[in-house]
Design a protein around this motif. Structure first.
Motif, PDB file in Angstrom:
ATOM      1  N   ALA A  66       0.825  -1.214   0.000  1.00  0.00           N
ATOM      2  CA  ALA A  66       0.000   0.000   0.000  1.00  0.00           C
ATOM      3  C   ALA A  66       0.856   1.260   0.000  1.00  0.00           C
ATOM      4  O   ALA A  66       0.501   2.271  -0.613  1.00  0.00           O
ATOM      5  CB  ALA A  66      -0.929  -0.010   1.206  1.00  0.00           C
ATOM      6  N   ALA A  67       2.007   1.215   0.656  1.00  0.00           N
ATOM      7  CA  ALA A  67       2.854   2.408   0.746  1.00  0.00           C
ATOM      8  C   ALA A  67       3.677   2.658  -0.503  1.00  0.00           C
ATOM      9  O   ALA A  67       4.105   3.791  -0.749  1.00  0.00           O
ATOM     10  CB  ALA A  67       3.785   2.284   1.958  1.00  0.00           C
ATOM     11  N   HIS A  68       3.902   1.630  -1.320  1.00  0.00           N
ATOM     12  CA  HIS A  68       4.795   1.774  -2.466  1.00  0.00           C
ATOM     13  C   HIS A  68       4.104   1.560  -3.814  1.00  0.00           C
ATOM     14  O   HIS A  68       4.788   1.465  -4.834  1.00  0.00           O
ATOM     15  CB  HIS A  68       5.965   0.784  -2.350  1.00  0.00           C
ATOM     16  CG  HIS A  68       6.882   1.065  -1.213  1.00  0.00           C
ATOM     17  ND1 HIS A  68       6.600   0.660   0.098  1.00  0.00           N
ATOM     18  CD2 HIS A  68       8.082   1.710  -1.146  1.00  0.00           C
ATOM     19  CE1 HIS A  68       7.589   1.025   0.891  1.00  0.00           C
ATOM     20  NE2 HIS A  68       8.503   1.662   0.167  1.00  0.00           N
ATOM     21  N   SER A  69       2.804   1.468  -3.847  1.00  0.00           N
ATOM     22  CA  SER A  69       2.095   1.250  -5.115  1.00  0.00           C
ATOM     23  C   SER A  69       1.188   2.420  -5.480  1.00  0.00           C
ATOM     24  O   SER A  69       0.338   2.282  -6.362  1.00  0.00           O
ATOM     25  CB  SER A  69       1.271  -0.040  -5.039  1.00  0.00           C
ATOM     26  OG  SER A  69       0.323   0.032  -3.981  1.00  0.00           O
ATOM     27  N   ALA A  70       1.342   3.560  -4.824  1.00  0.00           N
ATOM     28  CA  ALA A  70       0.450   4.685  -5.120  1.00  0.00           C
ATOM     29  C   ALA A  70       0.701   5.254  -6.513  1.00  0.00           C
ATOM     30  O   ALA A  70      -0.220   5.731  -7.178  1.00  0.00           O
ATOM     31  CB  ALA A  70       0.641   5.779  -4.066  1.00  0.00           C
ATOM     32  N   SER A  71       1.947   5.217  -6.986  1.00  0.00           N
ATOM     33  CA  SER A  71       2.269   5.787  -8.298  1.00  0.00           C
ATOM     34  C   SER A  71       2.160   4.786  -9.436  1.00  0.00           C
ATOM     35  O   SER A  71       2.457   5.127 -10.584  1.00  0.00           O
ATOM     36  CB  SER A  71       3.690   6.364  -8.271  1.00  0.00           C
ATOM     37  OG  SER A  71       4.638   5.351  -7.956  1.00  0.00           O
TER      38      SER A  71
END
Length: 241
Positions: A115-120
């Motif tokens: 969740a923290a590293h897939s926003a972009s």
């Protein structure tokens, strides 16, 4: 009228006549086109190893072009199928502690890390988590069936999962959570890496032609001493030059 008269000079052949002459010569026995046609006619009976090199090159080039066309179309179809499958998969809550029990020690940090590293990314965090689960399942089942590619996938998946657990777990419980992730992955590797051994393989080849070996004893022939006629052996006849 002399020989230098332009009217007596032979007329040079036209381009059409030259082409017709070359065509007839090429198709005559031993000509260029005749030899190529014979090589093409005999290629089926000659097989791959005995056919002409130019035929092999043409077949290889045609096969490569066909493979590229099929691969390009197959990638598009596979991409559409995977996208539809992931869209049809139920949405998974990523970033929230929805797991419970011992599995939550490993699963919740993975959800938080995704969740923290897939926003972009162009896909959602739920889709990334689904891909992560499918990849692990593929590595587990394929490795159990002794697929080398699946074993490598399982190894990379386990290393990535342990790294996510280490990164997303709070500092006070990071060591315990990472240790439990390593133990869980090691236990599952008993099925995924079935048949692998850390011992080096030793191959011993024994060549036995089946020939019967019989020992032979060779003794030198006895030497018979010359008969003694009373003549001393240090007397030699005088040779004349």
């Amino acid at each position: 009228m002399t020989d230098n008269d332009p009217q007596n000079q032979p007329t040079p052949p036209t381009r059409r006549a030259a082409v017709a002459l070359w065509w007839a010569t090429a198709w005559s026995e031993g000509g260029l086109l005749y030899r190529r046609w014979e090589e093409l006619r005999l290629a089926r009976r000659a097989g791959w190893h005995k056919m002409a090199n130019w035929i092999k090159a043409v077949l290889a080039l045609a096969g490569a072009c066909a493979a590229l066309v099929l691969l390009d179309g197959g990638i598009g179809v596979t991409n559409d199928a995977v996208n539809r499958l992931l869209d049809a998969a139920p949405a998974v809550q990523v970033g929230t502690d929805t797991s419970s029990g011992v599995w939550a020690v490993i699963d919740n940090p993975v959800r938080s890390y995704i969740a923290a590293h897939s926003a972009s990314l162009p896909i959602s965090a739920s889709t990334v988590y689904t891909v992560w689960q499918v990849t692990g399942l593929f590595g587990l089942l394929g490795g159990f069936l002794r697929s080398s590619g699946a074993c490598l996938t399982w190894t990379a998946w386990g290393a990535a999962s342990i790294a996510m657990v280490w990164s997303a777990t709070p500092a006070d419980g990071r060591t315990i959570a990472t240790g439990m992730a390593v133990l869980a992955w090691t236990a599952a590797s008993a099925f995924a890496l079935r048949g692998l051994s850390l011992r080096p393989a030793v191959f011993t080849q024994v060549h036995n032609a089946g020939a019967r070996v019989e020992p032979h004893l060779h003794l030198p022939a006895p030497v018979t001493p010359p008969a003694d006629d009373g003549t001393p052996d240090n007397v030699h006849p005088l040779q004349k030059r």
